[in-house]
Design a protein around this motif. Structure first.
Motif, mmCIF file in Angstrom:
data_model
loop_
_atom_site.group_PDB
_atom_site.id
_atom_site.type_symbol
_atom_site.label_atom_id
_atom_site.label_comp_id
_atom_site.label_asym_id
_atom_site.label_seq_id
_atom_site.Cartn_x
_atom_site.Cartn_y
_atom_site.Cartn_z
ATOM 1 N N ARG A 221 -82.162 91.756 -37.826
ATOM 2 C CA ARG A 221 -82.063 92.457 -36.509
ATOM 3 C C ARG A 221 -81.531 91.232 -35.681
ATOM 4 O O ARG A 221 -80.883 91.576 -34.595
ATOM 5 N N ARG A 222 -81.982 89.979 -35.891
ATOM 6 C CA ARG A 222 -81.537 89.072 -35.093
ATOM 7 C C ARG A 222 -80.225 88.729 -35.279
ATOM 8 O O ARG A 222 -79.476 88.375 -34.124
ATOM 9 N N GLN A 226 -77.535 89.101 -32.303
ATOM 10 C CA GLN A 226 -76.494 87.896 -31.954
ATOM 11 C C GLN A 226 -74.819 88.395 -32.167
ATOM 12 O O GLN A 226 -74.117 88.018 -31.129
ATOM 13 N N ALA A 227 -74.579 89.350 -32.876
ATOM 14 C CA ALA A 227 -73.344 89.763 -33.285
ATOM 15 C C ALA A 227 -72.780 90.857 -31.977
ATOM 16 O O ALA A 227 -71.752 90.557 -31.548
ATOM 17 N N GLU A 255 -86.651 86.575 -28.715
ATOM 18 C CA GLU A 255 -85.599 86.400 -29.716
ATOM 19 C C GLU A 255 -84.447 85.675 -29.314
ATOM 20 O O GLU A 255 -83.878 84.830 -29.749
ATOM 21 N N PHE A 256 -84.365 85.818 -27.970
ATOM 22 C CA PHE A 256 -83.037 85.167 -27.217
ATOM 23 C C PHE A 256 -83.309 83.751 -27.324
ATOM 24 O O PHE A 256 -82.145 82.994 -27.101
ATOM 25 N N GLU A 257 -84.628 83.249 -26.899
ATOM 26 C CA GLU A 257 -84.873 82.023 -26.801
ATOM 27 C C GLU A 257 -84.596 81.218 -28.245
ATOM 28 O O GLU A 257 -84.003 80.265 -28.304
ATOM 29 N N GLN A 263 -78.706 77.753 -32.026
ATOM 30 C CA GLN A 263 -77.260 77.236 -31.581
ATOM 31 C C GLN A 263 -77.092 75.802 -31.217
ATOM 32 O O GLN A 263 -76.332 75.127 -31.279
ATOM 33 N N ARG A 264 -78.534 75.539 -30.395
ATOM 34 C CA ARG A 264 -78.440 73.950 -30.211
ATOM 35 C C ARG A 264 -78.411 73.067 -31.267
ATOM 36 O O ARG A 264 -77.986 72.083 -31.574
ATOM 37 N N ARG A 265 -79.402 73.608 -32.273
ATOM 38 C CA ARG A 265 -79.510 72.728 -33.457
ATOM 39 C C ARG A 265 -78.439 72.743 -34.612
ATOM 40 O O ARG A 265 -78.296 71.759 -35.275
#
Length: 470
Positions: A221-222, A226-227, A255-257, A263-265
């Motif tokens: 689901r995550r 994202q998609a 979930e957005f956090e 994405q940062r990591r």
């Protein structure tokens, strides 16, 4: 001894939860008192979305137990008080903090916006609320002839949600334990521990909202969330997420956090776009609940608390933009509808029956640049259900009397449901050490109840009588 239960709502549908358990011939306990939504009505047809009055006698009701604070479980409390109910409102400690905010909003929308009247009502309401700790028996009524005690256990649906164990004793009869599930949550829900079944129950009154389906995994689901967003990043569009102000909104922010953190990591192909992506929380009520969730942090699960200890802010990250005033809301609608700026908007109501999400839908549903993402149940007869059903076919929906052609992409992520799926519901019953002799299925459409009933019948070796509310 048998359990005498009258279902005043969520009997042949999903909403309007209200169940009366009799202690003896004159006294009873009420489990929930919620509003009907969409086309659903009470079994007798006397209550519905436009008729919230209480059509049953309240004199002998010793207490109301609120399993959680969603409006379809507590929204008729103002009418219950007006009908003469004098008892306490029993709920978990987090629900005791959340309930006045929910019911103040319901009172203003359904009864009156007069400030003095609202304050007087809230004072009455708060004097009735009795918060109960988890896993602790509380005596509701006791006499030489009959008694009733209850215990709240974590249900994992939203913060503070509970299932209720009720133990009734009558003179010269064996005690009976009746369990009301309320709404059970799915395992691995953000912020919440997975619900654990009790040791035993004689009768289980079980929700069946998703009794005919199995949700996607959390990881899937995550990825799908994202998609959907990354499609909008390429189109220059907005992802509109109709979400309930309490529960679903906070899970989505969580979930957005996490996506932003990942994405940062480990940057993906859209990492630069994610870094600039605004996530608009356009609901003052959802903002208040999010603040209360932050204040109720001690009730979060271990995973969420570990993120906090690591210095993360699951419900207060930098790219979260709160929109409060109506003028700011309308300006945001106009700007996002005209511009090519990718954005996420989370706005109530969850079933598109009202609220700020309607303005976004009216401005953007006709435009294929945009996406609408449903992450929760859409009751039949609601605009959300119509968009979900007819949108993928290129159909239309009526919003505030205006026909809107649906050209935006419509997505549904069942993995974000706050409800247990068929597997979870079956496990909740079959993992009890002592199986119930009876399961009553409520809170579900006909197909969901039938499918869940058939599976329970098979997997308990027919030792459980399954009653579909038909």
């Amino acid at each position: 001894m048998h359990a005498n239960i009258i279902h005043h709502g969520a009997f042949r549908g999903v909403t309007g939860s209200c169940h009366q358990l009799f202690i003896d011939d004159a006294r009873s306990l009420l489990i929930d008192c919620g509003l009907f939504q969409g086309a659903e009505t009470a079994p007798d047809g006397l209550s519905g979305a436009g008729q919230p009055d209480i059509p049953f006698a309240v004199d002998g009701i010793q207490a109301l137990v609120a399993t959680h604070v969603h409006i379809d479980h507590v929204g008729r409390i103002p009418w219950l008080l007006a009908a003469g109910f004098k008892g306490p409102i029993l709920c978990s400690e987090p629900s005791a903090r959340l309930l006045p905010v929910v019911l103040a909003d319901a009172f203003q929308l359904g009864i009156s916006r007069d400030r003095q009247l609202v304050e007087r009502y809230l004072k009455l309401l708060e004097s009735r609320i009795r918060p109960l700790p988890w896993r602790t028996w509380y005596t509701v009524f006791s006499s030489s002839q009959a008694s009733c005690r209850i215990r709240l256990q974590r249900a994992g649906h939203i913060l503070g949600s509970a299932y209720v164990e009720c133990e009734i004793r009558r003179a010269d009869e064996a005690p009976v334990r009746v369990l009301f599930s309320g709404d059970l949550g799915a395992p691995h829900a953000p912020l919440l521990p997975t619900p654990q079944p009790p040791y035993r129950a004689d009768v289980v009154v079980l929700e069946s909202t998703y009794g005919d389906r199995v949700h996607e995994s959390r990881a899937t689901r995550r990825d799908r969330l994202q998609a959907v967003v990354e499609r909008a990043l390429g189109n220059g569009g907005t992802v509109i997420v109709p979400a309930f102000s309490i529960g679903r909104t906070q899970e989505l922010l969580y979930e957005f956090e996490d996506i932003l953190h990942r994405q940062r990591r480990k940057p993906g192909p859209h990492a630069a776009a994610w870094e600039k992506l605004p996530i608009h929380l356009d609901s003052p009520l959802a903002g208040r609940f999010t603040q209360l969730y932050r204040e109720l942090q001690p009730f979060w699960d271990a995973e969420a608390l570990a993120r906090v200890r690591a210095g993360r802010k699951p419900l207060a990250f930098d790219q979260l933009v709160a929109i409060d005033g109506h003028d700011a809301h309308m300006a945001n609608v106009r700007r996002l509808a005209r511009s090519g700026e990718p954005a996420i908007v989370i706005a109530a109501s969850g079933m598109c029956t009202g609220g700020r999400v309607l303005n976004y839908l009216k401005a953007m549903l006709h435009d294929p640049r945009h996406d609408v993402l449903f992450v929760g149940y859409q009751a039949k007869g609601t605009p959300g259900s119509d968009i979900q059903t007819y949108g993928p076919r290129g159909g239309y929906v009526d919003l505030d009397g205006e026909r809107i052609d649906i050209r935006a992409a419509i997505h549904t992520l069942s993995g974000y449901s706050a409800h247990a799926d068929q597997n979870d519901l079956v496990r909740f019953v079959t993992r009890m050490r002592h199986l119930p002799s009876e399961v009553r299925l409520i809170h579900g459409d006909d197909e969901a109840r039938r499918a869940l009933g058939k599976r329970l019948w098979n997997e308990t070796d027919r030792r459980v009588v399954v009653l579909n509310a038909e």
